[in-house]
Design an enzyme around this catalytic site. Structure first.
Site, PDB file in Angstrom:
ATOM      1  CG  HIS A  78       2.336   2.878  -4.368  1.00 48.18           C
ATOM      2  ND1 HIS A  78       2.369   4.135  -4.940  1.00 48.18           N
ATOM      3  CD2 HIS A  78       3.105   2.967  -3.252  1.00 48.18           C
ATOM      4  CE1 HIS A  78       3.132   4.925  -4.209  1.00 48.18           C
ATOM      5  NE2 HIS A  78       3.592   4.246  -3.191  1.00 48.18           N
ATOM      6  CG  HIS A 235       2.578   6.760   1.335  1.00 48.97           C
ATOM      7  ND1 HIS A 235       1.757   6.370   0.298  1.00 48.97           N
ATOM      8  CD2 HIS A 235       3.852   6.575   0.899  1.00 48.97           C
ATOM      9  CE1 HIS A 235       2.497   5.977  -0.726  1.00 48.97           C
ATOM     10  NE2 HIS A 235       3.777   6.093  -0.382  1.00 48.97           N
ATOM     11  CG  ASP A 239       5.553   3.088   0.573  1.00 47.00           C
ATOM     12  OD1 ASP A 239       4.763   2.946  -0.383  1.00 47.00           O
ATOM     13  OD2 ASP A 239       6.272   4.093   0.695  1.00 47.00           O
ATOM     14  CG  HIS A 262      10.844   1.303  -0.222  1.00 47.08           C
ATOM     15  ND1 HIS A 262       9.557   0.832  -0.092  1.00 47.08           N
ATOM     16  CD2 HIS A 262      10.740   2.547  -0.758  1.00 47.08           C
ATOM     17  CE1 HIS A 262       8.704   1.747  -0.535  1.00 47.08           C
ATOM     18  NE2 HIS A 262       9.401   2.794  -0.942  1.00 47.08           N
TER      19      HIS A 262
END
Length: 309
Positions: A78, A235, A239, A262
């Site tokens: 973030h 969101h 990321d 991720h």
């Protein structure tokens, strides 16, 4: 607007960590040109600095974690997303814990901190990586790729069985204005049964309705609901911007993802750098001479008032 940037002054922040639920003190300091972003664990004596580098990613479970010599820093995506979104290149981040404060679960608080502190240009151009050939990775149903494009564009698709999420798709041309207006306020999300499971294992102790969108089997249980109808997919883009920032320079290309996360984002950067024919780095010389830029649109960073130093 293509020069490297750092902070005009230090930023101090104190808030809880997502997993420990304990207060984390964080100081963000200006740094010289070509320093990049460096994390320092002040709670550990003689801990070596950890650079924000894709090669330093040691764990992608629930968040992106960096590690070196057994020292780790977690939930970096973030704050790195905010740095990328607002064009900050060089900073030192000091922490007295292993995780970055979660704040409200989005990048908005970090953007506000950067705007309050201000940034300044540093008299040296940013390096930029231009995608020349497609590069992709796949794992299970997830896919992520970088395609040639005249500008940085992000297209993301998600598909959740939960009725409150379902299929969502969003595409955005990267700039600091688009980042601030459309992306940075999107909060992280999770499912109640997963939160309860994690907290039973001593993890996610700082997660709450104040910093996570939480869904039960049927609905969103946050009283105020969503900040925007497509907050979930935005969101994921937030990321991804943080994860891609670990390359160490802006990308000029089209990032396309389907059910990525991720781990895949990091695998994509590793795959990209293994294929040198798929990219080219624009140097200061190229930019000063305007060579190789005729077909490229450099990401815009104009919101933060930049004064040369």
């Amino acid at each position: 607007m293509h020069l490297q940037r750092t902070l005009k002054k230090e930023i101090f922040c104190s808030s809880i960590g997502l997993h420990t639920g304990r207060k984390v003190n964080m100081t963000i300091k200006p740094a010289p040109v070509d320093n990049g972003i460096i994390f320092i664990r002040k709670d550990l004596s003689n801990a070596r600095p950890i650079p924000a580098d894709f090669k330093m990613v040691c764990d992608t479970t629930l968040a992106t974690s960096l590690g070196s010599d057994g020292v780790t820093v977690s939930t970096v995506e973030h704050i790195l997303s905010a740095f990328s979104g607002m064009g900050l290149d060089n900073a030192i981040i000091e922490l007295d814990s292993f995780e970055v404060p979660i704040l409200d679960g989005s990048a908005r608080p970090f953007v506000n901190m950067l705007k309050e502190a201000g940034t300044c240009t540093q008299g040296k151009f940013k390096k930029m990586l231009v995608i020349k050939k497609p590069v992709s990775v796949k794992e299970g149903e997830g896919r992520a790729m970088l395609l040639p494009s005249e500008e940085l564009k992000i297209t993301y698709d998600i598909d959740f069985a939960h009725r409150a999420i379902g299929k969502q798709s969003y595409s955005v041309i990267f700039s600091d204005k688009n980042y601030e207006d459309k992306i940075c306020s999107a909060r992280t999300f999770g499912f109640l049964k997963e939160v309860e499971f994690l907290q039973a294992k001593g993890l996610g102790l700082g997660g709450s309705l104040d910093n996570v969108i939480i869904l039960d089997d049927e609905k969103i249980i946050n009283k105020d609901g969503l900040r925007m109808p497509d907050e979930f997919v935005k969101h994921k883009i937030l990321d991804a911007i943080g994860d891609l920032f670990l390359l160490g320079m802006p990308i000029i290309g089209h990032f396309v993802a389907y059910k990525s996360g991720h781990r895949l984002n990091n695998l994509l950067l590793r795959e990209l750098m293994r294929h040198e024919s798929s990219w080219e780095i624009l140097t200061e010389y190229d930019q000063k001479k305007s060579a190789k830029l005729t077909s490229c649109k450099i990401p815009s960073f104009t919101i933060l008032d930049a004064v040369p130093i």
